[in-house]
Design an enzyme around this catalytic site. Structure first.
Site, PDB file in Angstrom:
ATOM      1  N   ASP A 159       1.123  -1.092  -0.051  1.00 27.25           N
ATOM      2  CA  ASP A 159      -0.300  -0.529   0.000  1.00 27.25           C
ATOM      3  C   ASP A 159       0.812   1.311   0.237  1.00 27.25           C
ATOM      4  O   ASP A 159       0.707   2.497  -0.501  1.00 27.25           O
ATOM      5  CB  ASP A 159      -0.979  -0.244   1.349  1.00 27.25           C
ATOM      6  CG  ASP A 159      -1.331  -1.443   1.178  1.00 27.25           C
ATOM      7  OD1 ASP A 159      -2.535  -1.996   0.578  1.00 27.25           O
ATOM      8  OD2 ASP A 159      -1.545  -2.112   2.534  1.00 27.25           O
ATOM      9  N   HIS A 187      -4.304  -3.323   6.839  1.00 21.82           N
ATOM     10  CA  HIS A 187      -4.990  -4.204   4.811  1.00 21.82           C
ATOM     11  C   HIS A 187      -6.286  -4.166   4.496  1.00 21.82           C
ATOM     12  O   HIS A 187      -6.517  -5.488   4.882  1.00 21.82           O
ATOM     13  CB  HIS A 187      -3.068  -4.372   5.249  1.00 21.82           C
ATOM     14  CG  HIS A 187      -3.554  -4.921   3.599  1.00 21.82           C
ATOM     15  ND1 HIS A 187      -2.901  -4.051   2.615  1.00 21.82           N
ATOM     16  CD2 HIS A 187      -3.977  -6.252   3.237  1.00 21.82           C
ATOM     17  CE1 HIS A 187      -2.954  -4.833   1.651  1.00 21.82           C
ATOM     18  NE2 HIS A 187      -3.593  -5.929   1.334  1.00 21.82           N
TER      19      HIS A 187
HETATM   20  P1  NDP Z   1      -0.878 -15.746  -3.245  1.00 19.35           P
HETATM   21  O1  NDP Z   1       0.154 -16.229  -3.351  1.00 19.35           O
HETATM   22  O2  NDP Z   1      -1.329 -15.403  -4.389  1.00 19.35           O
HETATM   23  O3  NDP Z   1      -1.563 -14.864  -1.805  1.00 19.35           O
HETATM   24  C1  NDP Z   1      -1.313 -15.058  -0.489  1.00 19.35           C
HETATM   25  C2  NDP Z   1      -1.354 -14.231   1.009  1.00 19.35           C
HETATM   26  O4  NDP Z   1      -1.022 -13.195   0.163  1.00 19.35           O
HETATM   27  C3  NDP Z   1      -3.078 -14.365   0.420  1.00 19.35           C
HETATM   28  O5  NDP Z   1      -3.942 -14.138   1.319  1.00 19.35           O
HETATM   29  C4  NDP Z   1      -2.835 -12.549  -0.338  1.00 19.35           C
HETATM   30  O6  NDP Z   1      -4.236 -12.335   0.168  1.00 19.35           O
HETATM   31  C5  NDP Z   1      -1.972 -12.156   0.035  1.00 19.35           C
HETATM   32  N1  NDP Z   1      -1.773 -11.126  -0.437  1.00 19.35           N
HETATM   33  C6  NDP Z   1      -1.705 -10.754  -1.422  1.00 19.35           C
HETATM   34  N2  NDP Z   1      -1.130  -9.207  -2.154  1.00 19.35           N
HETATM   35  C7  NDP Z   1      -1.571  -8.695  -0.424  1.00 19.35           C
HETATM   36  C8  NDP Z   1      -0.530  -7.180   0.230  1.00 19.35           C
HETATM   37  N3  NDP Z   1      -0.848  -6.330  -0.427  1.00 19.35           N
HETATM   38  N4  NDP Z   1      -0.344  -7.117   1.080  1.00 19.35           N
HETATM   39  C9  NDP Z   1      -1.197  -8.447   2.067  1.00 19.35           C
HETATM   40  N5  NDP Z   1      -1.017  -9.129   1.792  1.00 19.35           N
HETATM   41  C10 NDP Z   1      -0.870 -10.025   0.757  1.00 19.35           C
HETATM   42  O7  NDP Z   1      -1.831 -17.161  -3.107  1.00 19.35           O
HETATM   43  P2  NDP Z   1      -1.924 -18.150  -3.767  1.00 19.35           P
HETATM   44  O8  NDP Z   1      -3.204 -19.234  -3.654  1.00 19.35           O
HETATM   45  O9  NDP Z   1      -1.463 -17.898  -4.979  1.00 19.35           O
HETATM   46  O10 NDP Z   1      -0.857 -19.529  -2.938  1.00 19.35           O
HETATM   47  C11 NDP Z   1      -1.153 -19.826  -1.114  1.00 19.35           C
HETATM   48  C12 NDP Z   1      -0.596 -20.850  -0.812  1.00 19.35           C
HETATM   49  O11 NDP Z   1      -0.605 -20.537   0.437  1.00 19.35           O
HETATM   50  C13 NDP Z   1      -1.387 -21.751  -1.960  1.00 19.35           C
HETATM   51  O12 NDP Z   1       0.160 -22.366  -2.355  1.00 19.35           O
HETATM   52  C14 NDP Z   1      -1.379 -22.558  -0.596  1.00 19.35           C
HETATM   53  O13 NDP Z   1      -1.758 -24.229  -0.929  1.00 19.35           O
HETATM   54  C15 NDP Z   1      -0.208 -22.411   0.308  1.00 19.35           C
HETATM   55  N6  NDP Z   1      -1.343 -22.862   2.049  1.00 19.35           N
HETATM   56  C16 NDP Z   1       0.011 -22.824   2.861  1.00 19.35           C
HETATM   57  C17 NDP Z   1      -0.335 -22.586   3.589  1.00 19.35           C
HETATM   58  C18 NDP Z   1       0.760 -23.306   4.963  1.00 19.35           C
HETATM   59  O14 NDP Z   1       1.765 -23.099   4.381  1.00 19.35           O
HETATM   60  N7  NDP Z   1       0.301 -23.751   6.546  1.00 19.35           N
HETATM   61  C19 NDP Z   1      -1.686 -22.749   4.509  1.00 19.35           C
HETATM   62  C20 NDP Z   1      -2.853 -22.075   3.553  1.00 19.35           C
HETATM   63  C21 NDP Z   1      -2.349 -22.011   2.163  1.00 19.35           C
HETATM   64  P3  NDP Z   1      -5.440 -12.220  -1.027  1.00 19.35           P
HETATM   65  O15 NDP Z   1      -6.049 -13.325  -1.166  1.00 19.35           O
HETATM   66  O16 NDP Z   1      -6.406 -11.613  -0.344  1.00 19.35           O
HETATM   67  O17 NDP Z   1      -4.875 -11.574  -2.012  1.00 19.35           O
END
Ligand code: NDP
Length: 328
Positions: A159, A187
């Site tokens: 941001d 955020h």
């Molecule tokens: P992304 O890598 O695109 O995003 C991950 C997170 O970052 C989301 O919550 C997203 O929020 C957030 N984000 C994006 N922009 C910002 C910002 N400007 N400021 C703060 N946060 C931000 O998501 P994917 O779905 O591609 O990947 C997520 C991965 O996480 C998957 O591979 C999944 O399997 C994994 N995962 C792992 C876990 C673990 O390690 N225990 C648990 C859960 C999931 P938003 O969606 O609102 O953009």
């Protein structure tokens, strides 16, 4: 030889991870002389994709990347971690409101907070990127009672960077000449972008752009930028979010530039009328030794103060939703 730093990245097989990991391995946070061990956490279903990402990291032949660990076990992922970037989070699905999202994410951050407490290195520092960032960071922090609270932060740097770029475009200035941007609070849509202390060279930014542009164009653009990227790209910001995570950790570790500050969501001590006991974005200065200080003594415009109040109330409401899941 310099001892490698261990950096844990969760959600490593996701979109942000796909940009973030390569930049970390390239030395974009700690510079070209600091070797790195990457520990990557994923859910079991994503381990296959993570293997592919690790193959690509190998194929880059990064000289700084000394080792990689791929795991679905938080104990393994956080073992010996000096830095942790918590990206993985449950994605917002159609029909989910903010409290549904908080409820789905809370258990992830409870488990990770405990693992950080029990297995990370004593100098662990944490940046939460997975949404809803502020409250996810609060949950993790509350389950890591042995880790100093100030080691938990959440990301409002994207941001902050978006705000700087909008101001640069409006004034024709280079982004490097813009100092003292602030994002206050959560955020979320209640964040408060504040240019009232911004300087462009020796000039006050507000005098150059006027209050009308600030209110009618700048604030809605910065607050709505995430949604605009999703509309255009069909997916959340990824490369720019990874870049902001790199900026956040680099400044925290190595320092902010002279005369400037950055926005970091950190445990609130009640400064500027923000509620205590939440993770709140403030202007922060980092001296370069892994600490930060909230900038003190700024004069706050009454409209900004009202915004600080509203975003603080939203964070208190988020905290209330997860109250039963907060640790000590
Ligand atoms: P992304 O890598 O695109 O995003 C991950 C997170 O970052 C989301 O919550 C997203 O929020 C957030 N984000 C994006 N922009 C910002 C910002 N400007 N400021 C703060 N946060 C931000 O998501 P994917 O779905 O591609 O990947 C997520 C991965 O996480 C998957 O591979 C999944 O399997 C994994 N995962 C792992 C876990 C673990 O390690 N225990 C648990 C859960 C999931 P938003 O969606 O609102 O953009």
């Amino acid at each position: 030889m310099t001892t490698p730093i261990t950096i844990t990245v969760t959600g490593a097989a996701g979109q942000i991870g796909y940009s973030l990991l390569f930049r970390i391995a390239n030395g974009d946070i700690f510079g070209p002389k600091q070797p790195i061990i990457l520990k990557m956490l994923e859910i079991p279903a994503a381990m296959g994709v993570l293997e592919g990402v690790a193959m690509e990291l190998t194929d880059c032949a990064f000289p700084l990347l000394h080792d990689m660990v791929l795991t679905d076990d938080p104990k393994v992922a956080f073992d010996g971690a000096n830095w942790a970037i918590l990206v993985g989070a449950f994605p917002r699905k159609a029909g989910m409101d903010r409290s549904d999202l908080l409820g789905r994410n809370a258990p992830i951050f409870v488990e990770q907070g405990k693992a950080i407490n029990n297995y990370a290195a004593s100098d662990i520092r944490v940046l939460v990127v997975g949404n809803p960032v502020n409250t996810n960071a609060l949950i993790a922090m509350s389950h890591a009672p042995d880790v100093p609270r100030e080691r938990f932060t959440a990301m409002t740097r994207l941001d902050h960077n978006r705000a700087i770029s909008q101001l640069a475009r409006k004034t024709g200035a280079n982004v490097a000449d813009i100092y003292r941007m602030i994002i206050w609070g959560n955020h979320s849509n209640t964040m408060v972008p504040d240019i009232s202390h911004c300087r462009i060279g020796r000039r006050k930014a507000l005098n150059l752009v006027g209050k009308r542009w600030y209110k009618k164009e700048f604030v809605p653009t910065v607050v709505g930028r995430g949604a605009a990227v999703i509309k255009a790209r069909g997916a959340s910001s990824a490369a720019s979010a990874a870049n902001a995570a790199i900026d956040h950790v680099r400044n925290w570790a190595l320092g902010t530039r002279k005369g400037d500050w950055v926005s970091m969501a950190v445990p609130s001590d009640g400064a500027y009328g923000a509620p205590k006991g939440v993770i709140f974005s403030f202007p922060c200065v980092c001296p370069g030794d892994g600490t930060y200080q909230i900038v003190e003594g700024l004069k706050v415009d009454p409209e900004i103060q009202a915004g600080i109040q509203a975003t603080g109330e939203e964070l208190l409401a988020e905290r209330a939703v997860v109250a039963d899941l907060l640790g000590s």
